[in-house]
Design an enzyme around this catalytic site. Structure first.
Site, mmCIF file in Angstrom:
data_model
loop_
_atom_site.group_PDB
_atom_site.id
_atom_site.type_symbol
_atom_site.label_atom_id
_atom_site.label_comp_id
_atom_site.label_asym_id
_atom_site.label_seq_id
_atom_site.Cartn_x
_atom_site.Cartn_y
_atom_site.Cartn_z
ATOM 1 N N ASP A 81 0.824 -1.206 0.000
ATOM 2 C CA ASP A 81 0.000 0.000 0.000
ATOM 3 C C ASP A 81 0.860 1.259 0.000
ATOM 4 O OD1 ASP A 81 -2.038 -1.787 0.200
ATOM 5 O OD2 ASP A 81 -2.832 -1.051 2.102
ATOM 6 N N HIS A 233 3.676 -2.371 3.186
ATOM 7 C CA HIS A 233 3.731 -1.004 2.664
ATOM 8 C C HIS A 233 5.085 -0.802 1.983
ATOM 9 C CE1 HIS A 233 0.630 -0.814 5.773
ATOM 10 N NE2 HIS A 233 0.124 0.238 5.136
#
Length: 453
Positions: A81, A233
């Site tokens: 992400d 992430h």
């Protein structure tokens, strides 16, 4: 001549079949097997490609939803992400490329606008690209529909701009920022044919923890579930530091990477069973898991019934009564329930007035006797000098209790320490209660000698 024709037909058939197979290879992404990974024969690789239809399963990820991707045991899907951020996203791409691993990236629109080349690198490396809103708000669960639509649409538009408007390169996958799910964004995404992705286990790499902690959580949580969607992430330095060890451990423990792509008109969804979309599917012995799905019916014609009027609700309506008589239906009759009578409620039994004699105290239980007895008890508790006299009174009380009740005790020392009490004779106005009055000491001593038999 015929033989030459047959040879030409065979050659053309082979050409057509080869072209068809080559076209299929280009249409369906091929997994990057570990054996085909250049420069790393021991790479983790990508075991297979899973094609999903967002309309059939609009929400996935057991952290928030009942369903997840139809994965087998020891199969993992990697997702990242918040990118692209060149400083760290490029390092993540290099690590994945060294292991020939394909992943799914959820980009932020503002990041894609400032780093369009980073989005194009994701597509060039063969990864799947979804969206993660325009500005990554952590209040999407409280936003009205207009704000939700703006965040979703602007994020898609910014990512498409980085891809030169090529919609075929952008997957209809969306992850709500912070996993702040709500009915409004979920309903809007479903109406747009976009699949909402949650996750099955994170690694907490967005927190201020060490790379060792990220590695420990990643391995512990995947070992607990043994399959699922991994949330990471690509903008965190701790993720870059922990990712090589995570992939190496997955390889050592027999885990396999699955690449997920959306279904299209030329690429049908991978055939699956309904129970495969659960993390722990029910057994085959449960009948509901094998029951055929109910199709969606389409009504060709619908007729709206008229709204009822007030007269239709009255049983005394003439038309209803006439219909009931013709149909030989018994007409409802109002039942008259018995009502309580006021006279019955007012009647109540009363007790008789008590007689005056009920409150009269018998002479034997006169209050004066109670005072006399209390005085006698105090005299009996005198010192040892008056013990013979007290014993005589006690013996006389046992033999003649009624007479002892009227006995006026003398003083313990025989001389009398005060004026004794004398019972006054009853009068007409005081028949039940006698008042004791004091008499002179001489009369008291004479009265003490007159003891009745």
């Amino acid at each position: 001549m015929i033989a030459n024709v047959l040879v030409m037909i065979r050659k053309r058939s082979r050409t057509v079949i080869g072209a068809a197979l080559l076209g299929c290879c280009f249409m369906t992404p091929q997994p990057a097997l570990a054996a085909d990974c250049a420069g790393n024969p021991n790479a983790l690789g990508t075991s297979r490609t899973l094609v999903v239809d967002p309309m059939e399963h609009p929400r996935i990820g057991t952290m928030q939803y009942p369903e997840t991707l139809p994965l087998a045991d020891h199969e993992v899907v990697l997702t990242f992400d918040d990118g692209p951020l060149p400083k760290y996203s490029n390092q993540v791409l290099a690590i994945l490329a060294s292991q020939c691993v394909k992943a799914t990236f959820f980009t932020i629109g503002s990041q894609a606008r400032f780093n369009p080349d980073g989005v194009r690198k994701l597509i060039a490396a063969g990864h799947t690209v979804g969206t993660h809103s325009q500005n990554h708000p952590l209040t999407m669960n409280k936003m009205p529909l207009e704000k939700v639509r703006q965040e979703v649409d602007d994020g898609i538009a910014s990512t498409l701009a980085a891809l030169n408007g090529d919609k075929s390169k952008l997957a209809p996958f969306f992850r709500i920022p912070g996993l702040m799910r709500a009915e409004v964004p979920e309903a809007y995404l479903a109406s747009q044919g976009i699949q909402v992705w949650s996750a099955d286990f994170p690694a907490d790499d967005w927190r201020h923890v060490s790379p060792q902690r990220v590695y420990d959580l990643a391995i512990q949580r995947i070992e607990a579930k043994r399959k699922g969607i991994r949330l990471l992430h690509d903008i965190q330095p701790r993720t870059v530091a922990a990712l090589p060890r995570i992939l190496a451990t997955l390889k050592e423990r027999g885990y396999r990477i699955v690449h997920v792509v959306p279904a299209t008109a030329d690429r049908p969804a991978t055939p699956t069973e309904p129970q495969q979309w659960f993390m722990h599917p029910p057994t085959e012995t449960v009948a509901t898991t094998r029951w055929p799905r109910i199709p969606n019916f389409v009504f060709t014609a619908t007729r709206t019934l008229p709204a009822p009027v007030f007269a239709d609700l009255d049983w005394r309506d003439a038309d209803i009564l006439d219909h009931a008589q013709r149909a030989r239906i018994g007409v409802a009759v109002r039942t008259l329930w018995p009502q309580p009578q006021l006279a019955q409620l007012a009647a109540a039994s009363t007790l008789p007035v008590p007689a005056a004699g009920v409150f009269r105290v018998p002479e034997a239980l006169d209050l004066t006797l109670l005072a006399t007895r209390s005085t006698a008890s105090r005299r009996l508790a005198a010192p040892a000098a008056g013990a013979p006299r007290a014993q005589a009174i006690s013996a006389r009380q046992v033999k003649h209790p009624k007479q002892a009740a009227h006995q006026v005790p003398a003083a313990a020392d025989g001389r009398g320490r005060g004026a004794p009490l004398q019972v006054a004779p009853p009068t007409a106005s005081n028949a039940s209660v006698h008042v004791a009055k004091r008499v002179p000491r001489a009369e008291a001593s004479a009265a003490s000698k007159r003891v009745p038999d």
